[in-house]
Design a protein around this motif. Structure first.
Motif, short mmCIF file in Angstrom:
data_model
loop_
_atom_site.label_atom_id
_atom_site.label_comp_id
_atom_site.label_asym_id
_atom_site.label_seq_id
_atom_site.Cartn_x
_atom_site.Cartn_y
_atom_site.Cartn_z
N GLU A 231 -8.54 -6.07 -4.18
CA GLU A 231 -7.84 -6.22 -5.46
C GLU A 231 -7.06 -7.54 -5.53
O GLU A 231 -6.97 -8.16 -6.58
CB GLU A 231 -6.87 -5.06 -5.68
CG GLU A 231 -7.54 -3.73 -5.93
CD GLU A 231 -6.56 -2.56 -5.85
OE1 GLU A 231 -5.33 -2.79 -5.66
OE2 GLU A 231 -7.02 -1.41 -5.99
N GLN A 232 -6.50 -7.95 -4.40
CA GLN A 232 -5.69 -9.16 -4.36
C GLN A 232 -6.51 -10.42 -4.11
O GLN A 232 -5.97 -11.52 -4.06
CB GLN A 232 -4.61 -9.02 -3.28
CG GLN A 232 -3.60 -7.95 -3.58
CD GLN A 232 -2.59 -7.76 -2.46
OE1 GLN A 232 -2.73 -8.29 -1.36
NE2 GLN A 232 -1.56 -6.98 -2.75
N MET B 199 0.87 -1.17 0.00
CA MET B 199 0.00 0.00 0.00
C MET B 199 0.91 1.23 0.00
O MET B 199 1.87 1.30 0.74
CB MET B 199 -0.89 -0.06 1.23
CG MET B 199 -1.78 1.11 1.43
SD MET B 199 -3.00 0.87 2.74
CE MET B 199 -2.07 0.24 4.10
N ASP C 101 -2.21 5.61 -2.21
CA ASP C 101 -3.39 4.79 -1.92
C ASP C 101 -4.13 5.35 -0.70
O ASP C 101 -5.36 5.41 -0.68
CB ASP C 101 -3.00 3.34 -1.63
CG ASP C 101 -2.43 2.61 -2.82
OD1 ASP C 101 -2.74 2.99 -3.98
OD2 ASP C 101 -1.66 1.66 -2.60
N ARG D 107 -9.21 -1.91 0.33
CA ARG D 107 -9.26 -1.83 -1.14
C ARG D 107 -8.18 -2.72 -1.76
O ARG D 107 -8.43 -3.44 -2.73
CB ARG D 107 -9.11 -0.39 -1.60
CG ARG D 107 -10.30 0.46 -1.19
CD ARG D 107 -10.07 1.92 -1.46
NE ARG D 107 -10.52 2.22 -2.81
CZ ARG D 107 -10.31 3.37 -3.41
NH1 ARG D 107 -9.63 4.33 -2.80
NH2 ARG D 107 -10.76 3.58 -4.62
N ARG D 108 -6.97 -2.70 -1.19
CA ARG D 108 -5.88 -3.53 -1.70
C ARG D 108 -6.20 -5.01 -1.51
O ARG D 108 -5.98 -5.83 -2.41
CB ARG D 108 -4.58 -3.15 -1.00
CG ARG D 108 -3.35 -3.97 -1.36
CD ARG D 108 -2.94 -3.87 -2.84
NE ARG D 108 -2.71 -2.51 -3.27
CZ ARG D 108 -1.55 -1.89 -3.30
NH1 ARG D 108 -0.47 -2.52 -2.90
NH2 ARG D 108 -1.45 -0.66 -3.75
N ALA E 69 -7.70 2.02 2.63
CA ALA E 69 -6.74 1.69 1.58
C ALA E 69 -6.35 0.21 1.66
O ALA E 69 -6.23 -0.46 0.63
CB ALA E 69 -5.51 2.59 1.69
N GLY E 70 -6.17 -0.29 2.87
CA GLY E 70 -5.83 -1.70 3.05
C GLY E 70 -6.95 -2.63 2.59
O GLY E 70 -6.68 -3.66 1.96
#
Length: 94
Positions: A37-38, A1, A5, A33-34, A30-31
């Protein structure tokens, strides 16, 4: 991150939730959202984020995220000139 982000999460919180968070408070968003995505968090899962830290602790960070502040006078006329007149839902009820 990345820092970007986190600044983006700060902006998203302000635009979608009306929350003025400092970067540390926006980091959980932000975490999340990441993690989405992963594939760590799937789209059908519910997630709760605790957003702490008022944005007034780091106004420089907010400026980096969204740019300079638009100043208006604290009057209804100036608010309406900037954002439009509020609609009274009661007037439009059947």
């Amino acid at each position: 991150m990345t820092d970007d982000d986190i600044l983006d999460a700060e902006t998203v919180l302000g635009q979608t939730e009306g929350i003025y968070a400092e970067p540390a408070g926006a980091a959980p968003i932000a975490g999340i959202r990441r993690a989405r995505e992963q594939g760590i968090i799937s789209s059908d899962e519910s997630v709760v984020a605790v957003v702490t830290g008022m944005g007034l602790k780091d106004t420089a960070g907010a400026k980096r995220a969204v740019g300079d502040v638009t100043r208006i006078e604290p009057t209804l006329d100036d608010v309406e000139a900037r954002y439009g007149a509020a609609k009274n839902e009661m007037e439009h009820s059947p």
